[in-house]
Design an enzyme around this catalytic site. Structure first.
Site: not given
Ligand SMILES: Cc1cc2nc3c(=O)[nH]c(=O)nc-3n(C[C@H](O)[C@H](O)[C@H](O)COP(=O)(O)O)c2cc1C
Length: 181
Positions: A72, A157
């Protein structure tokens, strides 16, 4: 040497568009290192993004592919640009509050302050207009993030409103602008 872009992909219905972004940026000769959240992998496969970028796709903060490096930190340190597209309300909230509980949010927190940081939100209109989301976006802008505004459109949606991921071309052009200025 190729410029390196970390492309973060989070769990929005528009995650499939990240494939087009990754493809275009790779063809423009950038090294694209994709990090996906767990939710993103429900919408699009790592194999797709790996095949388009010709690079390993990063998924897990605890997977350390190179024993000599902390993944990371390396991803954060070597990025010429950090782009999250699409950015979910959840990820924006985590990034704005310093939460680092997966690889993408951990890399976000480990970026050098001067690294260009761009995010393209995508979500339902009420989620986007929610004062909590707007406050989180304002916090991220204060620390140097640029937002590529979502479009007004008929959303998945069924609602009509602001929240659709910006056009892929708009996102790619923005990246080119940031990396060539
Ligand atoms: C079908 C479906 C579509 C979704 N689309 C979005 C979206 O566009 N934007 C968003 O913020 N969350 C969306 N979500 C909810 C996120 O997937 C959920 O908040 C998840 O925890 C996000 O995780 P991540 O931020 O780690 O990727 C959707 C969920 C489902 C089931």
């Amino acid at each position: 040497m190729k410029k390196k872009i970390v492309l973060g992909v989070s769990g929005s219905i528009s995650a499939y568009k990240a494939a087009d972004i990754a493809n275009q940026l790779t063809k423009l000769d950038f090294e694209v290192n994709v990090i996906m959240t767990k939710s993103a992998t429900a919408f699009i496969t790592p194999l797709t993004l790996q095949s388009l970028t010709k690079r390993r796709v990063h998924l897990d903060v605890m997977a350390e592919p190179d024993e000599a490096l902390i993944n990371h930190i390396e991803l954060a340190k070597t990025a010429d640009l950090f782009l999250v597209a699409p950015a979910t309300a959840n990820l924006i909230g985590k990034m704005a509050n310093g939460i680092a509980d997966d690889l993408l949010s951990t890399v976000a927190l480990a970026l050098h302050p001067e690294t260009p940081k761009v995010l393209a939100p995508a979500m339902n209109t009420y989620m986007y207009e929610n004062p909590i989301t707007q406050k989180n976006l304002a916090t991220l802008k204060e620390v140097g993030y640029e937002e590529i505004l979502p479009r007004e459109a008929l959303l998945a949606c069924g609602d009509y409103g602001r929240g659709a991921l910006a056009n892929v071309d708009t996102i790619v052009q923005h990246v080119l602008h940031v990396l060539t200025k």
